[in-house]
Write a protein that holds these residues in place. Structure first.
Motif, mmCIF file in Angstrom:
data_model
loop_
_atom_site.group_PDB
_atom_site.id
_atom_site.type_symbol
_atom_site.label_atom_id
_atom_site.label_comp_id
_atom_site.label_asym_id
_atom_site.label_seq_id
_atom_site.Cartn_x
_atom_site.Cartn_y
_atom_site.Cartn_z
ATOM 1 N N ALA A 1 0.778 -1.250 0.163
ATOM 2 C CA ALA A 1 0.073 0.076 0.066
ATOM 3 C C ALA A 1 0.687 1.336 -0.039
ATOM 4 C CB ALA A 1 -0.768 -0.052 1.142
ATOM 5 N N ASP A 2 0.247 2.266 -0.228
ATOM 6 C CA ASP A 2 1.006 3.837 -0.291
ATOM 7 C C ASP A 2 1.231 4.009 1.187
ATOM 8 O OD1 ASP A 2 0.890 4.576 -3.379
ATOM 9 O OD2 ASP A 2 -1.099 4.018 -2.768
ATOM 10 N N VAL A 3 0.216 3.708 2.093
ATOM 11 C CA VAL A 3 0.649 4.197 3.357
ATOM 12 C C VAL A 3 -0.005 2.856 4.080
ATOM 13 C CG1 VAL A 3 -0.362 5.884 5.197
ATOM 14 C CG2 VAL A 3 0.008 6.582 2.984
ATOM 15 N N ARG A 4 0.600 2.907 5.382
ATOM 16 C CA ARG A 4 0.270 1.737 6.316
ATOM 17 C C ARG A 4 -0.305 2.470 7.483
ATOM 18 N NH1 ARG A 4 1.778 -0.682 11.655
ATOM 19 N NH2 ARG A 4 0.689 -2.696 11.825
ATOM 20 N N ALA A 5 -1.643 2.114 8.025
ATOM 21 C CA ALA A 5 -2.268 2.438 9.117
ATOM 22 C C ALA A 5 -2.325 1.363 10.092
ATOM 23 C CB ALA A 5 -3.639 2.921 8.784
ATOM 24 N N SER A 6 -1.975 2.044 11.553
ATOM 25 C CA SER A 6 -1.968 0.774 12.455
ATOM 26 C C SER A 6 -3.130 0.117 12.868
ATOM 27 C CB SER A 6 -1.320 1.574 13.796
ATOM 28 O OG SER A 6 -2.188 2.557 14.222
ATOM 29 N N THR A 7 -4.377 1.120 12.507
ATOM 30 C CA THR A 7 -5.602 0.307 12.906
ATOM 31 C C THR A 7 -6.689 1.006 11.702
ATOM 32 O OG1 THR A 7 -6.225 2.138 14.472
ATOM 33 C CG2 THR A 7 -5.145 0.288 15.468
ATOM 34 N N PRO A 8 -8.030 0.516 11.641
ATOM 35 C CA PRO A 8 -8.972 1.084 10.794
ATOM 36 C C PRO A 8 -9.081 2.425 11.179
ATOM 37 C CG PRO A 8 -9.399 -1.131 11.261
ATOM 38 C CD PRO A 8 -8.248 -0.830 11.989
ATOM 39 N N SER A 9 -9.061 2.684 12.579
ATOM 40 C CA SER A 9 -9.469 4.067 13.100
ATOM 41 C C SER A 9 -8.219 5.212 12.486
ATOM 42 C CB SER A 9 -9.584 4.162 14.732
ATOM 43 O OG SER A 9 -10.652 3.163 14.967
ATOM 44 N N ALA A 10 -7.071 4.611 12.608
ATOM 45 C CA ALA A 10 -5.848 5.472 12.218
ATOM 46 C C ALA A 10 -5.932 5.733 10.765
ATOM 47 C CB ALA A 10 -4.559 4.967 12.400
ATOM 48 N N ALA A 11 -6.553 4.688 10.077
ATOM 49 C CA ALA A 11 -6.622 4.791 8.611
ATOM 50 C C ALA A 11 -7.715 6.113 8.133
ATOM 51 C CB ALA A 11 -7.221 3.476 7.731
ATOM 52 N N ALA A 12 -8.773 6.177 8.943
ATOM 53 C CA ALA A 12 -9.696 7.015 8.778
ATOM 54 C C ALA A 12 -9.286 8.488 9.074
ATOM 55 C CB ALA A 12 -10.845 6.854 9.612
ATOM 56 N N GLU A 13 -8.382 8.534 10.102
ATOM 57 C CA GLU A 13 -7.576 10.041 10.290
ATOM 58 C C GLU A 13 -6.672 10.161 9.435
ATOM 59 O OE1 GLU A 13 -6.120 9.487 14.248
ATOM 60 O OE2 GLU A 13 -8.033 9.477 15.262
ATOM 61 N N LEU A 14 -6.015 9.186 8.598
ATOM 62 C CA LEU A 14 -5.253 9.606 7.548
ATOM 63 C C LEU A 14 -5.863 10.093 6.297
ATOM 64 C CD1 LEU A 14 -2.685 6.641 8.058
ATOM 65 C CD2 LEU A 14 -2.082 9.178 8.586
ATOM 66 N N ALA A 15 -7.150 9.472 5.998
ATOM 67 C CA ALA A 15 -7.711 9.565 4.674
ATOM 68 C C ALA A 15 -8.504 10.875 4.788
ATOM 69 C CB ALA A 15 -8.323 8.338 4.582
ATOM 70 N N VAL A 16 -9.089 11.059 5.971
ATOM 71 C CA VAL A 16 -10.114 12.349 6.114
ATOM 72 C C VAL A 16 -9.633 13.341 6.787
ATOM 73 C CG1 VAL A 16 -12.455 12.778 6.963
ATOM 74 C CG2 VAL A 16 -12.078 10.469 6.134
ATOM 75 N N PRO A 17 -9.395 14.643 6.091
ATOM 76 C CA PRO A 17 -8.976 15.685 6.810
ATOM 77 C C PRO A 17 -10.044 16.302 7.932
ATOM 78 C CG PRO A 17 -9.647 16.254 4.648
ATOM 79 C CD PRO A 17 -9.843 14.759 4.666
ATOM 80 N N GLU A 18 -9.340 16.894 8.990
ATOM 81 C CA GLU A 18 -10.204 17.484 9.843
ATOM 82 C C GLU A 18 -10.641 18.648 9.449
ATOM 83 O OE1 GLU A 18 -10.210 17.836 14.828
ATOM 84 O OE2 GLU A 18 -8.329 17.717 13.617
ATOM 85 N N LEU A 19 -11.926 18.839 9.226
ATOM 86 C CA LEU A 19 -12.657 20.110 8.598
ATOM 87 C C LEU A 19 -12.485 21.280 9.443
ATOM 88 C CD1 LEU A 19 -14.532 21.385 6.365
ATOM 89 C CD2 LEU A 19 -16.450 20.477 7.660
ATOM 90 N N GLU A 20 -12.691 21.161 10.737
ATOM 91 C CA GLU A 20 -12.374 22.389 11.808
ATOM 92 C C GLU A 20 -10.993 22.747 11.687
ATOM 93 O OE1 GLU A 20 -12.869 23.295 16.477
ATOM 94 O OE2 GLU A 20 -13.412 21.393 15.754
ATOM 95 N N ALA A 21 -9.883 21.993 11.378
ATOM 96 C CA ALA A 21 -8.728 22.426 11.594
ATOM 97 C C ALA A 21 -8.416 23.318 10.155
ATOM 98 C CB ALA A 21 -7.889 21.312 11.661
ATOM 99 N N ILE A 22 -8.875 22.608 9.176
ATOM 100 C CA ILE A 22 -8.648 23.249 7.754
ATOM 101 C C ILE A 22 -9.483 24.469 7.721
ATOM 102 C CG2 ILE A 22 -9.386 23.036 5.222
ATOM 103 C CD1 ILE A 22 -9.212 19.947 5.508
ATOM 104 N N THR A 23 -10.606 24.458 8.257
ATOM 105 C CA THR A 23 -11.326 25.861 8.286
ATOM 106 C C THR A 23 -10.545 27.088 9.229
ATOM 107 O OG1 THR A 23 -13.448 24.643 8.372
ATOM 108 C CG2 THR A 23 -13.449 27.099 9.097
ATOM 109 N N GLN A 24 -10.073 26.611 10.289
ATOM 110 C CA GLN A 24 -9.194 27.618 11.191
ATOM 111 C C GLN A 24 -7.860 27.804 10.464
ATOM 112 O OE1 GLN A 24 -8.307 25.466 14.818
ATOM 113 N NE2 GLN A 24 -10.257 25.839 15.580
#
Length: 403
Positions: A250-273
């Protein structure tokens, strides 16, 4: 009477289990078992739980904290070991297990050996090279997930994605993730996602499990499907300690499915700020630049133009005057030097003029016949005719005597 006799022969579940427990534990007080570790699960209390298996059977095992602390190696799934212990029956669950007192390594298990051989072969083909890894998109519109539609992994991904950014769409590619049919199912979902370009990034994975449970994600076909995917892939198989060959492809390895979601989905609030901060910085920069330009424009008002021109002109004129004066001084020094040199040469020439010598009383004597200048009296015979040239006029004479 017959009914009473029948009741005497009927055993309760507990009675039968206790009979089995007595027979098994009495027959196998100490045994040595060779097998491959699977589903290794250390607990917070220090006890470890795992399964010993071979090609045809498996046996539950437990090693309590006192004995596990004495191990000189760290057990892992796929490791071949020799376990020494006693057989015990656990009545509450109705299964039997081995309580391990001692354990030593016996080599590499069949599954682990197969995976390692496959890993080396695929690595030699370049499927795991870092140069072919791609960056994940900064803000994907759609995230694809290849996993079980009923598993905890999908629930974790959906929960975290919704919390981080509800604007991102999640497309689920339902797949079998365990058993013989899992690998073809995973491959098919990866190919569908690519064929129709249904997402911007693809998460492939499942929750934790034993080495056998995770085996489909080390399947050669799955590895090749991930490596050839046009969509960037995040491998999210099991937990931190779990791994599969899909992690390397894979292009990126995530330690867990939850970590994969954090890698794939940008945090909207942080982007807005971040956007707000960048907007404020941009406004401040523009306002500061406008103030600078206003100050510059004020300097070009009509009443300030002449002053600005004089400020520029004055040093230039001063440099011009200084250069002119220096040039004149140099020219004057040059002319004076040449004049002095000419005067000196003139004096030298004048001092060498025969006429000046004649004026001091000297005369030039020549032979009248040959015109040769006479420098010695011995050169003249008696009666020779001479021409004497003083400062003015000339004299003809005849030699009476010479010596």
């Amino acid at each position: 009477m017959g009914t009473a006799e029948k009741d005497d022969k009927v055993l309760s579940v507990s009675q039968l289990t206790n009979l089995i427990k007595t027979m098994l534990e009495g027959s196998f007080p100490l045994v040595q078992v060779k097998g491959e570790i699977s589903n290794y699960r250390p607990s917070s209390s220090g006890h470890v739980y795992f399964v010993l298996k071979d090609t045809n059977a498996q046996l539950s095992a437990v090693m309590f904290r006192y004995n596990s602390a004495k191990l000189d190696f760290v057990p892992k799934d796929g490791m071949l070991v020799v376990a020494t212990g006693s057989i015990s029956v656990y009545p509450q669950r109705g299964n039997y297990q081995i309580i391990v007192n001692q354990m030593s390594k016996a080599g590499t298990g069949d599954i682990m050996e197969m995976i390692e051989e496959r890993k080396r072969r695929l690595a030699n083909e370049g499927l795991f090279d870092g140069a072919r890894k791609r960056k994940l998109p900064f803000f994907p519109q759609t995230v694809g997930v290849v996993t079980s539609p009923t598993g905890a992994a999908l629930r974790d991904i959906l929960r975290i994605s919704q919390r981080r950014n509800s604007k991102v769409n999640i497309t689920v590619f339902p797949s079998i993730v365990q058993g013989e049919d899992a690998a073809p199912s995973i491959i098919r979902m990866i190919q569908i996602a690519n064929r129709y370009q249904m997402c911007d990034v693809l998460i492939v994975g499942r929750g934790g499990g034993s080495l056998e449970d995770l085996l489909p994600f080390s399947d050669e076909g799955v590895v090749r499907a991930i490596a050839s995917s046009k969509i960037p892939v995040i491998s999210a198989v099991g937990h931190d300690i779990d791994w599969a060959l899909s992690d390397f492809a894979a292009d990126v390895r995530a330690s867990t499915p939850s970590a994969a979601a954090e890698l794939a989905v940008p945090e909207l609030e942080a982007i807005t700020q971040n956007l707000e901060q960048n907007k404020d910085n941009l406004y401040q920069t523009i306002e500061a630049r406008i103030r600078e330009l206003k100050l510059m424009v004020q300097n070009f008002k009509p009443e300030n133009l002449e002053m600005q021109f004089r400020r520029i002109e004055t040093p230039v004129l001063q440099r011009f005057d200084s250069a002119k004066e220096e040039l004149l001084e140099v020219m004057e020094d040059f002319i004076k030097d040449k004049r002095d040199r000419i005067h000196e040469c003139t004096q030298i020439l004048e001092s060498c003029n025969p006429q000046e010598i004649f004026k001091r009383g000297y005369s030039m004597v020549r032979d009248a016949e040959s015109g040769k200048i006479i420098r010695s009296g011995k050169d003249l015979p008696v009666n020779a005719e001479l021409i004497i040239t003083p400062a003015e006029g000339s004299i003809r004479a005849k030699v009476i005597a010479s010596n």
